[in-house]
Design an enzyme around this catalytic site. Structure first.
Site, PDB file in Angstrom:
ATOM      1  N   HIS A  25      37.690  47.139  50.875  1.00  0.00           N
ATOM      2  CA  HIS A  25      39.137  47.072  50.627  1.00  0.00           C
ATOM      3  C   HIS A  25      39.746  48.460  50.405  1.00  0.00           C
ATOM      4  O   HIS A  25      40.925  48.576  50.095  1.00  0.00           O
ATOM      5  CB  HIS A  25      39.375  46.193  49.389  1.00  0.00           C
ATOM      6  CG  HIS A  25      40.765  45.631  49.259  1.00  0.00           C
ATOM      7  ND1 HIS A  25      41.255  44.657  50.108  1.00  0.00           N
ATOM      8  CD2 HIS A  25      41.781  45.889  48.389  1.00  0.00           C
ATOM      9  CE1 HIS A  25      42.497  44.344  49.758  1.00  0.00           C
ATOM     10  NE2 HIS A  25      42.843  45.089  48.721  1.00  0.00           N
ATOM     11  N   ASP A  71      34.980  43.149  52.189  1.00  0.00           N
ATOM     12  CA  ASP A  71      36.098  43.244  51.243  1.00  0.00           C
ATOM     13  C   ASP A  71      35.875  42.246  50.111  1.00  0.00           C
ATOM     14  O   ASP A  71      35.810  41.034  50.340  1.00  0.00           O
ATOM     15  CB  ASP A  71      37.377  42.922  52.025  1.00  0.00           C
ATOM     16  CG  ASP A  71      38.645  43.129  51.230  1.00  0.00           C
ATOM     17  OD1 ASP A  71      38.646  42.849  50.014  1.00  0.00           O
ATOM     18  OD2 ASP A  71      39.636  43.570  51.824  1.00  0.00           O
ATOM     19  N   SER A 129      47.015  45.242  51.675  1.00  0.00           N
ATOM     20  CA  SER A 129      46.814  44.294  50.575  1.00  0.00           C
ATOM     21  C   SER A 129      48.164  43.714  50.135  1.00  0.00           C
ATOM     22  O   SER A 129      48.832  43.072  50.945  1.00  0.00           O
ATOM     23  CB  SER A 129      46.055  44.997  49.441  1.00  0.00           C
ATOM     24  OG  SER A 129      45.561  44.066  48.513  1.00  0.00           O
TER      25      SER A 129
END
Lengths: 278, 278
Positions: free
Chosen positions: B257, B224, B148
């Site tokens: 995620h 995600d 991320s």
């Protein structure tokens, strides 16, 4: 019985899911987690490993830190991780980390104020497996494992219910709670002062009286801070030897009481249980 | 430079260790973690994978949740996990999770009040590797990876320092921070309003201008929640295709995620980096 899905995460081709349900045994809402391997479906249900966690833990510690999903997916074994006590604002508690919420010790409490909710033995041994069996694509084959307080829970459950569990394993278990500070404190509170009542939850005492032969694996780190005062594996292994119990007991130089230890050897535990779950 | 050992846990035959040191670049005390595989010693130093974490993380998230030590031990690769920002009571911060402490975005801030401590680019690219190299049995070979915000950090570091990193990978990276809400908020605060200054920290912009050919692997989950608004991998893959960049980009149905996604594919990333670290 209603059961509410709280979260779902795909993991190694299978699914990690958290659920909330109202427990009759515990008289409150409870959360648990399940890992369903990619192979599990209604026409091919998976055997289950129940994992009992240690002091302060919830369903999340093992699922997030043990790295078990990889080998569970490979072997086609489901994992169920319950919480370690009843929980809630109106549930009896104590400020200490080793009593009350997060510290149920897997017993049925008989004392005030604990008895109303702290019936973890019945919850783990009966209510939760029935719920799991009726909700998910799993078989009647159960193994059980755990860490520290949860290692105590796993050994004790298997010794008392030898027909129910194919195999049992533990990391750093409290094998003799009647003679260590953690166990003495919790059992006094939950079970009262008559130590005769404590023996049915003490793995070393149960092993002494038992004819059970559930295959058993125990791993213990030799750099574990709690080894000498709380865990005392020698109390248990001495009786196992005397009884010719099918126990594999392993000591590991340098390893401590943390999930860094558990994750290092969790694959061995799944391989061990897989032999009996087939 | 003094460095203080805070914790040590044996893990897969190697050691997970946390350290505290005073950072010159960041002008404050910092913590980082290292995993040293069992093979690493002064006569046989190990290559290093730097792992950059995402928003809100510390050195602990990856080390506890990714399950990477097993494959790192097998391949003989060390892992270094820095924190995601300067930290401390007297360090500038913001109540939001995506700005200030825990959200350094791996840039050198130029704006008040951030510039005094938020120099994460220099810390990750220079100060920390020098400290690691002079303290532990590691080689000059570095790979870099992240998740991320840390995926942004890894890609950006590798594209700007292609001679320094053998290979780069990312999970769910913010590939185009100049055109997503997370990046716009952080870059405005740290770098000011002139968007020309943002481009040197934007992987998609850097890739467009770069002649770097650092081998690259990106994994993205299709479930995600941040995919469409924040991550926008198509902005990056379009440029990579145009430039014939050596990128392997993979999409994974059903994955989100979380670290459940990372742990499912972390072995592939280590296998990828091992090809180039040899």
């Amino acid at each position: 019985m209603t059961i509410e899905n709280l979260s779902s995460n795909k993991s190694f081709g299978g699914w990690h899911k958290q659920y909330k349900h109202t427990s009759t045994a515990l008289n409150c809402d409870m959360r648990f987690a399940i890992y369903l391997p990619p192979q599990a479906n209604d026409s091919k249900p998976a055997p289950v490993l129940y994992w009992l966690s240690g002091l302060t833990c919830t369903d999340e510690n093992f699922m997030q830190k043990a790295g078990a999903q990889r080998i569970a997916a490979e072997l086609g074994i489901a994992i169920v991780a319950p919480d370690t006590s009843p929980r809630g604002d109106d549930i009896a508690d104590d400020n200490a980390y080793d009593l009350g919420q997060g510290a149920g010790f897997y017993v049925n409490a008989t004392q005030t104020p604990w008895a109303k909710h702290y019936q973890m033995y019945d919850y783990i041994n009966q209510e939760l497996p029935e719920l799991v069996k009726s909700t998910f694509p799993v078989t009647d084959q159960w193994a059980i494992s755990g860490h520290s307080m949860g290692g105590h829970g796993a050994l004790m459950m298997a010794l008392r219910n030898s027909e129910q569990y194919t195999s049992v394993s533990a990391f750093s278990p409290i094998v003799n709670p009647v003679s260590c500070p953690w166990g003495e404190k919790a059992f006094s509170a939950y079970l009262g002062d008559d130590k005769a009542d404590w023996r049915e939850y003490d793995s070393t005492e149960l092993l002494r009286e038992s004819s059970a032969k559930v295959p058993m694996l125990i791993d213990q780190g030799l750099a574990d801070n709690f080894l000498a005062e709380q865990l005392k594996p020698q109390n248990f292994t001495a009786v196992a030897k005397e009884k010719h119990y099918p126990l594999t007991y392993r000591e590991h130089e340098g390893y401590d009481h943390s999930y860094y230890f558990i994750s290092s050897f969790i694959e061995d535990h799944f391989m061990f249980h897989a032999k009996y779950l087939k």
